[in-house]
Design a protein around this motif. Structure first.
Motif, PDB file in Angstrom:
ATOM      1  N   ARG A   1       0.829  -1.208   0.000  1.00 30.71           N
ATOM      2  CA  ARG A   1       0.000   0.000   0.000  1.00 30.71           C
ATOM      3  C   ARG A   1       0.863   1.258   0.000  1.00 30.71           C
ATOM      4  O   ARG A   1       0.587   2.211  -0.735  1.00 30.71           O
ATOM      5  N   GLN A   2       1.920   1.256   0.807  1.00 27.19           N
ATOM      6  CA  GLN A   2       2.820   2.416   0.853  1.00 27.19           C
ATOM      7  C   GLN A   2       3.465   2.661  -0.504  1.00 27.19           C
ATOM      8  O   GLN A   2       3.532   3.802  -0.982  1.00 27.19           O
ATOM      9  N   PHE A   3       3.923   1.585  -1.140  1.00 26.39           N
ATOM     10  CA  PHE A   3       4.584   1.719  -2.440  1.00 26.39           C
ATOM     11  C   PHE A   3       3.613   2.246  -3.490  1.00 26.39           C
ATOM     12  O   PHE A   3       3.931   3.177  -4.249  1.00 26.39           O
ATOM     13  N   LEU A   4       2.435   1.656  -3.549  1.00 24.52           N
ATOM     14  CA  LEU A   4       1.477   2.078  -4.568  1.00 24.52           C
ATOM     15  C   LEU A   4       1.011   3.520  -4.350  1.00 24.52           C
ATOM     16  O   LEU A   4       0.837   4.263  -5.320  1.00 24.52           O
ATOM     17  N   ARG A   5       0.836   3.907  -3.093  1.00 26.90           N
ATOM     18  CA  ARG A   5       0.468   5.309  -2.828  1.00 26.90           C
ATOM     19  C   ARG A   5       1.547   6.252  -3.364  1.00 26.90           C
ATOM     20  O   ARG A   5       1.263   7.268  -3.993  1.00 26.90           O
ATOM     21  N   ALA A   6       2.812   5.886  -3.123  1.00 27.45           N
ATOM     22  CA  ALA A   6       3.921   6.739  -3.548  1.00 27.45           C
ATOM     23  C   ALA A   6       4.007   6.845  -5.059  1.00 27.45           C
ATOM     24  O   ALA A   6       4.133   7.945  -5.607  1.00 27.45           O
ATOM     25  N   VAL A   7       3.917   5.708  -5.758  1.00 25.58           N
ATOM     26  CA  VAL A   7       4.127   5.754  -7.219  1.00 25.58           C
ATOM     27  C   VAL A   7       2.891   6.277  -7.934  1.00 25.58           C
ATOM     28  O   VAL A   7       3.003   6.959  -8.953  1.00 25.58           O
ATOM     29  N   LEU A   8       1.714   5.984  -7.427  1.00 22.49           N
ATOM     30  CA  LEU A   8       0.493   6.446  -8.103  1.00 22.49           C
ATOM     31  C   LEU A   8       0.239   7.920  -7.835  1.00 22.49           C
ATOM     32  O   LEU A   8      -0.304   8.628  -8.690  1.00 22.49           O
ATOM     33  N   ASP A   9       0.653   8.423  -6.684  1.00 20.54           N
ATOM     34  CA  ASP A   9       0.484   9.851  -6.394  1.00 20.54           C
ATOM     35  C   ASP A   9       1.477  10.701  -7.164  1.00 20.54           C
ATOM     36  O   ASP A   9       1.263  11.900  -7.351  1.00 20.54           O
ATOM     37  N   SER A  10       2.570  10.074  -7.640  1.00 23.08           N
ATOM     38  CA  SER A  10       3.624  10.839  -8.311  1.00 23.08           C
ATOM     39  C   SER A  10       3.390  10.975  -9.796  1.00 23.08           C
ATOM     40  O   SER A  10       4.130  11.676 -10.461  1.00 23.08           O
ATOM     41  N   VAL A  11       2.395  10.278 -10.341  1.00 18.50           N
ATOM     42  CA  VAL A  11       2.154  10.373 -11.778  1.00 18.50           C
ATOM     43  C   VAL A  11       1.014  11.342 -12.060  1.00 18.50           C
ATOM     44  O   VAL A  11       0.282  11.745 -11.187  1.00 18.50           O
TER      45      VAL A  11
END
Length: 262
Positions: free
Chosen positions: A252-262
């Motif tokens: 969840r932490q990883f996906l939040r980081a990468v999806l919020d950055s696009v």
């Protein structure tokens, strides 16, 4: 003994890889079914690319066994046990695998057609005329029929990557590996490369492993997504489930980081 249809195309059986005191892959167990398309995601340093490099025998493993198409890649069966494989065995089994790298790695002194012909002629011993027909057909398939005589320096990054895909396919592999194949491209060129991979997946019976940061493409394309963290598979599942309702906090932490950055 010939492999059965139910036997996985690729199997990592307790595979470990270390660099000194650093464990990059930690007792990895992973099966990839025949014709399955698997996306590998995760933060930098999680072991994603090492998985592909070990399949290409670019890295030696420190423990376990890798199997490809029903036979060991890294070992030979001998006297009821396993012994490390010799270079001849490695080359034979590795011939079932094609890899497309992040940085195209084309021969700069060869045009697109010659780049795709080189390995079938020199490694497989295919007659030049047959290799030329095969190469031309593959360049047509990736949308570059009119670029056969162009050298890498005359092609865009997206075109070079499509030549690299055609070159890997020229060896008629059973398994295709893609290592961040769009990360060196401008965003507008990513689409043309992903479209070729999409076409491969729908029209050819290939087993495919893709390391990618393109979450949207992974969600659309893959049958299964594996999230790597600190040398282990932290979570895996169907794309819809993993991207929508991941069960692991680190996922969840990883996906939040990468999806919020696009």
């Amino acid at each position: 003994m010939s492999p059965t249809a139910k036997e996985p195309m690729v199997r990592f059986d307790g595979v470990t890889k270390r660099y000194g005191a650093l464990t990059v892959l930690d007792n990895l167990n992973l099966e990839i079914g025949r014709g399955e398309k698997v996306a590998i995601i995760g933060p930098s340093g999680s072991g994603k690319t090492t998985v592909l490099r070990m399949l290409m025998t670019l890295e030696r493993i420190d423990g376990g066994v890798i199997w490809v198409d029903g036979e060991p890649l890294t070992h030979v069966q001998r006297g009821g046990g396993m012994a490390p494989a010799d270079p001849k065995h490695l080359r034979r089994v590795r011939a079932k695998i094609g890899m497309v790298f992040q940085h195209f790695n084309l021969f700069p002194h060869m045009n697109a057609l010659a780049n795709c012909m080189e390995a079938p002629v020199t490694v497989l011993g295919i007659p030049k005329r047959e290799a030329e027909e095969r190469a031309a057909g593959l360049l047509d398939m990736v949308g570059l029929a009119d670029k056969k005589g162009h050298y890498p320096s005359q092609l865009s990054g997206g075109q070079q990557q499509r030549v690299a895909i055609a070159r890997a396919l020229a060896m008629r592999p059973k398994v295709m590996l893609f290592d961040e194949v769009t990360s060196a491209l401008d965003p507008e060129l990513c689409g043309e490369v992903l479209q070729v991979i999409r076409k491969l997946g729908s029209e050819h019976d290939l087993t495919m492993l893709m390391v990618t940061h393109q979450m949207g493409f992974a969600k659309e394309f893959a049958d299964r997504v594996c999230f790597f963290y600190q040398g282990k598979i932290c979570e895996q599942g169907e794309p819809q489930q993993l991207f929508t309702v991941p069960s692991n906090d680190r996922t969840r932490q990883f996906l939040r980081a990468v999806l919020d950055s696009v």
